[in-house]
Motif scaffolding. Structure first.
Motif, PDB file in Angstrom:
ATOM      1  N   GLU A  18       8.689 -10.456  44.019  1.00  7.48           N
ATOM      2  CA  GLU A  18       7.299 -10.675  44.431  1.00  7.48           C
ATOM      3  C   GLU A  18       6.797 -12.035  43.956  1.00  7.48           C
ATOM      4  O   GLU A  18       6.117 -12.754  44.689  1.00  7.48           O
ATOM      5  N   ALA A  19       7.140 -12.396  42.728  1.00 12.67           N
ATOM      6  CA  ALA A  19       6.716 -13.691  42.186  1.00 12.67           C
ATOM      7  C   ALA A  19       7.336 -14.842  42.971  1.00 12.67           C
ATOM      8  O   ALA A  19       6.654 -15.822  43.296  1.00 12.67           O
ATOM      9  N   LEU A  20       8.621 -14.733  43.291  1.00 16.47           N
ATOM     10  CA  LEU A  20       9.284 -15.782  44.068  1.00 16.47           C
ATOM     11  C   LEU A  20       8.692 -15.893  45.468  1.00 16.47           C
ATOM     12  O   LEU A  20       8.463 -16.986  45.983  1.00 16.47           O
ATOM     13  N   TRP A  21       8.424 -14.737  46.089  1.00 13.12           N
ATOM     14  CA  TRP A  21       7.850 -14.728  47.437  1.00 13.12           C
ATOM     15  C   TRP A  21       6.462 -15.379  47.428  1.00 13.12           C
ATOM     16  O   TRP A  21       6.137 -16.210  48.270  1.00 13.12           O
ATOM     17  N   SER A  22       5.639 -15.001  46.455  1.00 12.86           N
ATOM     18  CA  SER A  22       4.277 -15.543  46.359  1.00 12.86           C
ATOM     19  C   SER A  22       4.309 -17.050  46.101  1.00 12.86           C
ATOM     20  O   SER A  22       3.509 -17.794  46.674  1.00 12.86           O
ATOM     21  N   THR A  23       5.215 -17.495  45.253  1.00 15.58           N
ATOM     22  CA  THR A  23       5.332 -18.923  44.959  1.00 15.58           C
ATOM     23  C   THR A  23       5.710 -19.701  46.211  1.00 15.58           C
ATOM     24  O   THR A  23       5.121 -20.746  46.512  1.00 15.58           O
ATOM     25  N   ALA A  24       6.682 -19.183  46.947  1.00 13.54           N
ATOM     26  CA  ALA A  24       7.106 -19.852  48.181  1.00 13.54           C
ATOM     27  C   ALA A  24       5.970 -19.863  49.206  1.00 13.54           C
ATOM     28  O   ALA A  24       5.711 -20.881  49.854  1.00 13.54           O
ATOM     29  N   GLU A  25       5.269 -18.740  49.330  1.00 12.57           N
ATOM     30  CA  GLU A  25       4.153 -18.652  50.275  1.00 12.57           C
ATOM     31  C   GLU A  25       3.053 -19.647  49.923  1.00 12.57           C
ATOM     32  O   GLU A  25       2.529 -20.359  50.795  1.00 12.57           O
ATOM     33  N   MET A  26       2.711 -19.734  48.636  1.00 15.34           N
ATOM     34  CA  MET A  26       1.667 -20.678  48.234  1.00 15.34           C
ATOM     35  C   MET A  26       2.109 -22.122  48.436  1.00 15.34           C
ATOM     36  O   MET A  26       1.296 -22.979  48.779  1.00 15.34           O
ATOM     37  N   GLY A  27       3.393 -22.395  48.243  1.00 17.59           N
ATOM     38  CA  GLY A  27       3.896 -23.743  48.494  1.00 17.59           C
ATOM     39  C   GLY A  27       3.744 -24.142  49.950  1.00 17.59           C
ATOM     40  O   GLY A  27       3.321 -25.257  50.268  1.00 17.59           O
ATOM     41  N   VAL A  28       4.057 -23.220  50.854  1.00 17.29           N
ATOM     42  CA  VAL A  28       3.915 -23.497  52.290  1.00 17.29           C
ATOM     43  C   VAL A  28       2.441 -23.696  52.642  1.00 17.29           C
ATOM     44  O   VAL A  28       2.081 -24.654  53.336  1.00 17.29           O
ATOM     45  N   LEU A  29       1.584 -22.806  52.155  1.00 23.88           N
ATOM     46  CA  LEU A  29       0.150 -22.921  52.458  1.00 23.88           C
ATOM     47  C   LEU A  29      -0.439 -24.204  51.882  1.00 23.88           C
ATOM     48  O   LEU A  29      -1.269 -24.857  52.526  1.00 23.88           O
TER      49      LEU A  29
END
Length: 96
Positions: A18-29
C-alpha cells in the motif's frame, strides 16, 4: 463432504504494498500537477506548518521524545587530574 479451500496464487496485499502504491500514485499526480485531486486524510493531530498543509498518507507511528534527563542543569561531581612530567616518590629521593 466439506469443500477444500482453494489456495490463491496471488500473495496477500500488505501495508508495504500500500505504501509503495501510494508513493507511486502521488509521484504521478505531482508530476502531472494534479496532487490536489488526491483525497485529503484526517489525522489525529493539528496541522501547523502552513495554512494549506494537507496530509496525503498515513500509517502506524510511535512518538519518540528525545529529551535530556532532569532539568538541564549541570553539576560537576568528579575530579579530572592531568599530570605531565616525571613523578618521583619519597623512596626514590632517599636513595639519591
Amino acid at each position: 463432504m466439506a469443500r477444500k479451500k482453494q489456495l490463491s496464487s496471488e500473495p496477500e496485499w500488505t501495508a508495504r504494498d500500500e505504501a509503495l502504491w501510494s508513493t507511486a500514485e502521488m509521484g504521478v499526480l505531482l508530476r502531472q500537477n494534479r496532487l490536489k485531486q488526491r483525497q485529503r486524510m484526517s489525522v489525529p493531530f493539528a496541522m501547523h506548518h502552513a495554512s494549506d498543509e494537507t496530509p496525503y498518507a498515513h500509517g502506524p507511528f510511535r512518538l519518540l521524545s528525545l529529551q535530556a534527563a532532569g532539568d538541564g542543569s549541570y553539576v560537576h561531581n568528579g575530579l579530572f587530574l592531568l599530570e605531565v612530567g616525571v613523578a618521583e616518590s619519597a623512596a626514590d629521593e632517599e636513595h639519591a
